[in-house]
Design an enzyme around this catalytic site. Sequence first.
Site, PDB file in Angstrom:
ATOM      1  CB  THR A 163     -29.904  35.789  10.768  1.00  0.00           C
ATOM      2  OG1 THR A 163     -31.049  36.595  11.018  1.00  0.00           O
ATOM      3  CG2 THR A 163     -28.653  36.587  11.118  1.00  0.00           C
ATOM      4  CG  HIS A 164     -33.102  32.658  10.962  1.00  0.00           C
ATOM      5  ND1 HIS A 164     -33.037  31.550  11.769  1.00  0.00           N
ATOM      6  CD2 HIS A 164     -32.767  33.719  11.760  1.00  0.00           C
ATOM      7  CE1 HIS A 164     -32.697  31.926  13.007  1.00  0.00           C
ATOM      8  NE2 HIS A 164     -32.519  33.239  13.012  1.00  0.00           N
ATOM      9  CB  SER A 285     -30.589  24.259 -20.628  1.00  0.00           C
ATOM     10  OG  SER A 285     -31.614  23.407 -21.096  1.00  0.00           O
ATOM     11  CE  LYS A 291     -32.054  26.970 -16.024  1.00  0.00           C
ATOM     12  NZ  LYS A 291     -32.496  25.576 -15.894  1.00  0.00           N
ATOM     13  CD  GLU A 298     -26.141  23.519 -10.106  1.00  0.00           C
ATOM     14  OE1 GLU A 298     -27.250  23.012  -9.916  1.00  0.00           O
ATOM     15  OE2 GLU A 298     -25.707  23.816 -11.241  1.00  0.00           O
TER      16      GLU A 298
END
Length: 469
Positions: A163-164, A285, A291, A298
């Site tokens: 949580t959080h 990348s 990468k 996204e």
Amino acid sequence: MNQKNDNTPNAMWGGHYSTAPDSIMQRINCSVDVDHVLYAHDIAGSIAHVTMLGDVGIISKEEANQIRDALPKIAQEIADGQMVWNPALEDIHMHVEMRLKELIGEVAGKLHTARSRNDQVVTDLRLYVMEAMEHVVGCITSLQRSLCNRAEEYAETIMAGCTHFQPAQPVTLGHHLMAYVEMLERDKGRMRDARRRMAQCPLGAAALAGTSFPIDRHQTAKLLGFLEPTHNSLDSVASRDFVVEASSSIAMCAVHLSRFAEELVMWSSPLLGWIHLPEQFTTGSSIMPQKRNPDAAELIRAKTGRCMGHVVHLLTLLKGTPLAYNKDLQEDKEPIFDAIASLDLCLSAMRGMVDSFGIHAEKMEQAARAGHSTATDLADWLVRTLRIPFREAHHITGRVVVQAEQRGCALWELPLAVMQTVDARITQDALQVLDVRSSVASRTSYGGTSPRMVRAAIVRAREVYGLEE
Ligand code: ARG
């Protein structure tokens, strides 16, 4: 799209016009580059309408048959890319009618008896969106199936429940995945619900007031697969709340996918390293050879923004329009078409990732142990064993956590003697509950995270949500 320029006055409505529209007028008014995708629904609507016109005797059977036989040919031509799109003809409706006239001559003009483009376009759009909702619900079901399969695989895999985004209590990955099955089921509910309300046929409302011809609106509604005709002609041509409902249910679903996408981005980052996404759903990348970027996830996040924007677009479109039809309504199509296409793509991309992500169980479990995540289990043990109020147990446990923090160790690494300096009633027995596995196994309440409950949830979801393969 094939487009030819034509400067003659408008053939459909130019009766009392002497000049052609300004080229800018034509550009702002023309919608066929967007609404041509409605062609099949438009033609289906015309077939139903002309059948009814013939059946009730508004036009002769022969005329009706002549028109009805030519319409499928036009659909085929459009499907084959043979239609010549002409901006002067504004929209899909005028293109179909014009082509009909080319094919069968003046009798084509009888098709538009007792209807208007106003009831025509909204009928087309209802049919299109109803079909799209059904399709999207099917795609969501496929994603739910994939989630259930992976949840079954990982019913016992420990991960940090947060949580959080702070370690809270250990859960299982299976449990986490099943949370999305529930969210998606509600999304389907909203879509089905919207679809049901959409299933009224506006055809026959004509321009706005109904018609003086003895049409049978029940027949056209039935022929097109609607449940019934709409009940008020003004409402029929003026209302687009069905588009808002569809797009908002789409936006809600996209938001659910976006939250999960965000988790996939974080989980797959080497900073956490809980999962890895397959090469097929990541990109490299051009400069940093190491990468593996979670672009699909996204982009799901990003496309969700578009879907949310479309809801606002549609509501804004409606808020200042008096009854009945206003040309503003022509702009309802791009947002809903894009929302449908975006969600469709997001669902496929998400399914691809769900089917193929791999996990690093060790790292996941290690993270689940962080942050004294089983402190609640110690508090619960105190309540159960010592029969003390939970508030007091919470306080005692808090002080035990302080001891662990001071020593820089985990709760279960604390010597019993140290725990007993906080509260002498703590026994060896308490140490058992501090293990993440026993913590998870103990959460057997309905809807809880224990592997047993997760497996039961999967069985239930498959059965109740119709996910059996
Ligand atoms: N292309 C129009 C639309 O999408 C069709 C209806 C046109 N009606 C009118 N009165 N100009 O809304």
